[in-house]
Design a protein around this motif. Structure first.
Motif, PDB file in Angstrom:
ATOM      1  N   TYR A   1      18.529  44.331   1.682  1.00 36.05           N
ATOM      2  CA  TYR A   1      17.602  43.293   1.235  1.00 36.05           C
ATOM      3  C   TYR A   1      18.267  41.927   1.311  1.00 36.05           C
ATOM      4  CZ  TYR A   1      14.464  46.880  -0.484  1.00 36.05           C
ATOM      5  OH  TYR A   1      13.620  47.953  -0.566  1.00 36.05           O
ATOM      6  N   TYR A   2      17.484  40.962   1.780  1.00 34.42           N
ATOM      7  CA  TYR A   2      17.957  39.582   1.900  1.00 34.42           C
ATOM      8  C   TYR A   2      17.005  38.667   1.152  1.00 34.42           C
ATOM      9  CZ  TYR A   2      20.994  41.310   5.589  1.00 34.42           C
ATOM     10  OH  TYR A   2      21.940  42.006   6.276  1.00 34.42           O
ATOM     11  N   VAL A   3      17.561  37.606   0.565  1.00 33.91           N
ATOM     12  CA  VAL A   3      16.768  36.634  -0.177  1.00 33.91           C
ATOM     13  C   VAL A   3      17.044  35.256   0.407  1.00 33.91           C
ATOM     14  CG1 VAL A   3      16.465  35.528  -2.430  1.00 33.91           C
ATOM     15  CG2 VAL A   3      16.840  37.987  -2.300  1.00 33.91           C
ATOM     16  N   LYS A   4      15.972  34.503   0.659  1.00 33.20           N
ATOM     17  CA  LYS A   4      16.129  33.128   1.125  1.00 33.20           C
ATOM     18  C   LYS A   4      16.524  32.287  -0.082  1.00 33.20           C
ATOM     19  CE  LYS A   4      13.790  29.732   3.985  1.00 33.20           C
ATOM     20  NZ  LYS A   4      12.565  29.427   4.741  1.00 33.20           N
ATOM     21  N   SER A   5      17.557  31.489   0.099  1.00 29.41           N
ATOM     22  CA  SER A   5      18.103  30.738  -1.028  1.00 29.41           C
ATOM     23  C   SER A   5      18.659  29.401  -0.546  1.00 29.41           C
ATOM     24  CB  SER A   5      19.219  31.561  -1.676  1.00 29.41           C
ATOM     25  OG  SER A   5      19.871  30.838  -2.679  1.00 29.41           O
TER      26      SER A   5
ATOM     27  N   LYS B   1      19.574  23.737   5.030  1.00 34.88           N
ATOM     28  CA  LYS B   1      19.363  23.644   3.574  1.00 34.88           C
ATOM     29  C   LYS B   1      19.222  25.011   2.913  1.00 34.88           C
ATOM     30  CE  LYS B   1      19.122  19.152   3.736  1.00 34.88           C
ATOM     31  NZ  LYS B   1      20.408  18.562   3.925  1.00 34.88           N
ATOM     32  N   THR B   2      18.797  26.022   3.676  1.00 36.45           N
ATOM     33  CA  THR B   2      18.607  27.355   3.105  1.00 36.45           C
ATOM     34  C   THR B   2      19.316  28.401   3.970  1.00 36.45           C
ATOM     35  OG1 THR B   2      16.531  27.706   4.284  1.00 36.45           O
ATOM     36  CG2 THR B   2      16.376  26.799   2.051  1.00 36.45           C
ATOM     37  N   VAL B   3      19.651  29.511   3.321  1.00 37.56           N
ATOM     38  CA  VAL B   3      20.311  30.629   3.999  1.00 37.56           C
ATOM     39  C   VAL B   3      19.689  31.934   3.504  1.00 37.56           C
ATOM     40  CG1 VAL B   3      22.535  29.469   4.353  1.00 37.56           C
ATOM     41  CG2 VAL B   3      22.119  30.697   2.221  1.00 37.56           C
ATOM     42  N   LEU B   4      19.940  32.997   4.250  1.00 39.27           N
ATOM     43  CA  LEU B   4      19.565  34.334   3.800  1.00 39.27           C
ATOM     44  C   LEU B   4      20.790  34.969   3.156  1.00 39.27           C
ATOM     45  CD1 LEU B   4      17.430  35.751   6.758  1.00 39.27           C
ATOM     46  CD2 LEU B   4      16.638  34.913   4.538  1.00 39.27           C
ATOM     47  N   VAL B   5      20.617  35.480   1.959  1.00 37.96           N
ATOM     48  CA  VAL B   5      21.717  36.088   1.217  1.00 37.96           C
ATOM     49  C   VAL B   5      21.488  37.591   1.131  1.00 37.96           C
ATOM     50  CG1 VAL B   5      22.965  36.134  -0.980  1.00 37.96           C
ATOM     51  CG2 VAL B   5      21.985  33.993  -0.155  1.00 37.96           C
ATOM     52  N   ASP B   6      22.487  38.363   1.557  1.00 34.94           N
ATOM     53  CA  ASP B   6      22.429  39.819   1.469  1.00 34.94           C
ATOM     54  C   ASP B   6      22.669  40.206   0.013  1.00 34.94           C
ATOM     55  OD1 ASP B   6      22.724  42.562   1.629  1.00 34.94           O
ATOM     56  OD2 ASP B   6      24.305  42.518   3.145  1.00 34.94           O
ATOM     57  N   ILE B   7      21.647  40.786  -0.628  1.00 30.57           N
ATOM     58  CA  ILE B   7      21.789  41.185  -2.028  1.00 30.57           C
ATOM     59  C   ILE B   7      22.009  42.691  -2.158  1.00 30.57           C
ATOM     60  CG2 ILE B   7      20.531  39.224  -2.964  1.00 30.57           C
ATOM     61  CD1 ILE B   7      18.108  41.117  -3.293  1.00 30.57           C
TER      62      ILE B   7
ATOM     63  N   ILE C   1      21.613  26.602  -0.402  1.00 27.81           N
ATOM     64  CA  ILE C   1      23.058  26.790  -0.252  1.00 27.81           C
ATOM     65  C   ILE C   1      23.737  26.799  -1.623  1.00 27.81           C
ATOM     66  CG2 ILE C   1      25.173  25.685   0.577  1.00 27.81           C
ATOM     67  CD1 ILE C   1      23.736  25.076   3.157  1.00 27.81           C
ATOM     68  N   ASP C   2      23.314  25.918  -2.528  1.00 27.15           N
ATOM     69  CA  ASP C   2      23.926  25.859  -3.859  1.00 27.15           C
ATOM     70  C   ASP C   2      23.713  27.165  -4.629  1.00 27.15           C
ATOM     71  OD1 ASP C   2      24.872  23.309  -3.436  1.00 27.15           O
ATOM     72  OD2 ASP C   2      23.163  22.334  -4.418  1.00 27.15           O
ATOM     73  N   LYS C   3      22.487  27.683  -4.595  1.00 26.43           N
ATOM     74  CA  LYS C   3      22.204  28.938  -5.302  1.00 26.43           C
ATOM     75  C   LYS C   3      22.930  30.109  -4.647  1.00 26.43           C
ATOM     76  CE  LYS C   3      17.811  27.748  -7.402  1.00 26.43           C
ATOM     77  NZ  LYS C   3      16.379  28.064  -7.498  1.00 26.43           N
ATOM     78  N   ALA C   4      23.021  30.093  -3.326  1.00 20.25           N
ATOM     79  CA  ALA C   4      23.739  31.153  -2.615  1.00 20.25           C
ATOM     80  C   ALA C   4      25.223  31.120  -2.986  1.00 20.25           C
ATOM     81  CB  ALA C   4      23.561  30.999  -1.109  1.00 20.25           C
ATOM     82  N   GLU C   5      25.775  29.922  -3.049  1.00 16.93           N
ATOM     83  CA  GLU C   5      27.184  29.769  -3.420  1.00 16.93           C
ATOM     84  C   GLU C   5      27.421  30.276  -4.844  1.00 16.93           C
ATOM     85  OE1 GLU C   5      30.689  26.371  -3.444  1.00 16.93           O
ATOM     86  OE2 GLU C   5      28.597  25.733  -3.361  1.00 16.93           O
ATOM     87  N   ASP C   6      26.524  29.925  -5.752  1.00 15.61           N
ATOM     88  CA  ASP C   6      26.633  30.382  -7.140  1.00 15.61           C
ATOM     89  C   ASP C   6      26.568  31.917  -7.198  1.00 15.61           C
ATOM     90  OD1 ASP C   6      26.663  29.984 -10.059  1.00 15.61           O
ATOM     91  OD2 ASP C   6      24.591  30.741  -9.943  1.00 15.61           O
ATOM     92  N   TYR C   7      25.637  32.498  -6.469  1.00 18.56           N
ATOM     93  CA  TYR C   7      25.484  33.959  -6.437  1.00 18.56           C
ATOM     94  C   TYR C   7      26.763  34.614  -5.901  1.00 18.56           C
ATOM     95  CZ  TYR C   7      24.045  38.573  -4.857  1.00 18.56           C
ATOM     96  OH  TYR C   7      23.993  39.924  -4.628  1.00 18.56           O
ATOM     97  N   LEU C   8      27.284  34.098  -4.793  1.00 17.25           N
ATOM     98  CA  LEU C   8      28.484  34.683  -4.184  1.00 17.25           C
ATOM     99  C   LEU C   8      29.700  34.550  -5.100  1.00 17.25           C
ATOM    100  CD1 LEU C   8      28.033  33.552  -0.475  1.00 17.25           C
ATOM    101  CD2 LEU C   8      27.778  35.866  -1.388  1.00 17.25           C
ATOM    102  N   LYS C   9      29.817  33.431  -5.792  1.00 19.00           N
ATOM    103  CA  LYS C   9      30.939  33.248  -6.726  1.00 19.00           C
ATOM    104  C   LYS C   9      30.851  34.236  -7.887  1.00 19.00           C
ATOM    105  CE  LYS C   9      32.131  28.452  -5.761  1.00 19.00           C
ATOM    106  NZ  LYS C   9      32.113  27.056  -6.241  1.00 19.00           N
ATOM    107  N   ARG C  10      29.635  34.465  -8.392  1.00 21.80           N
ATOM    108  CA  ARG C  10      29.465  35.440  -9.478  1.00 21.80           C
ATOM    109  C   ARG C  10      29.807  36.850  -9.004  1.00 21.80           C
ATOM    110  NH1 ARG C  10      23.876  35.374 -11.058  1.00 21.80           N
ATOM    111  NH2 ARG C  10      23.553  34.132  -9.232  1.00 21.80           N
ATOM    112  N   ARG C  11      29.336  37.181  -7.804  1.00 21.51           N
ATOM    113  CA  ARG C  11      29.648  38.504  -7.235  1.00 21.51           C
ATOM    114  C   ARG C  11      31.148  38.662  -7.036  1.00 21.51           C
ATOM    115  NH1 ARG C  11      26.188  42.639  -4.980  1.00 21.51           N
ATOM    116  NH2 ARG C  11      28.114  42.946  -3.882  1.00 21.51           N
TER     117      ARG C  11
END
Length: 144
Positions: A90-94, A80-86, A96-106
């Motif tokens: 630095y990594y943020v626990k997020s 349900k959650t992943v670590l996202v390299d920002i 999957i939906d929020k991680a996907e949104d972040y990656l698409k914006r990036r």
């Protein structure tokens, strides 16, 4: 206020210096473009991994990357959650939906930068070729 000097008025030595500087600048821009293309590929790969992860269940067997070429077997403890390299380590626990949104914006941002840089490289390439022709003509004039 800078005064523009027609390229035809530059000496052979001045044209050579300009040519060399433009060549270095073009190489730097191309290097930056390659770096951005690599970033696009990584972001797309990350999005594919998120999609794959969203279809897995807790306890599913996976290969965990330790390096870019070394993988070890493991199992998913959380789907349900992943670590996202920002960035900058630095990594943020997020979710999957929020991680996907972040990656698409990036990805959108990086693709926009790629387009801008490609246009700049194209413009600089034209200028470089113009200076190259002028330098060749000047060399022919001084030797002929």
């Amino acid at each position: 206020m800078q005064r523009q000097i027609p390229i035809s008025e530059l000496s052979k030595e001045q044209l050579q210096i300009l040519y060399d500087r433009m060549e270095q600048e073009l190489e730097h821009l191309r290097s930056s473009l390659r770096t951005l293309h690599t970033a696009v590929s990584r972001l797309q790969r990350s999005l594919q991994c998120l999609d794959s992860l969203s279809h897995k269940e807790k306890g599913s067997l996976v290969m965990v990357p330790l390096t870019s070429s070394l993988y070890v077997p493991g199992s998913l403890a959380d789907t349900k959650t992943v670590l996202v390299d920002i960035g900058t380590g630095y990594y943020v626990k997020s979710s999957i939906d929020k991680a996907e949104d972040y990656l698409k914006r990036r990805l959108k941002t990086v693709k926009t930068e790629v387009e801008k840089l490609q246009q700049l490289v194209s413009t600089k390439q034209e200028q470089y070729e113009y200076v190259s022709v002028a330098l060749r003509e000047k060399l022919i004039q001084t030797t002929g």
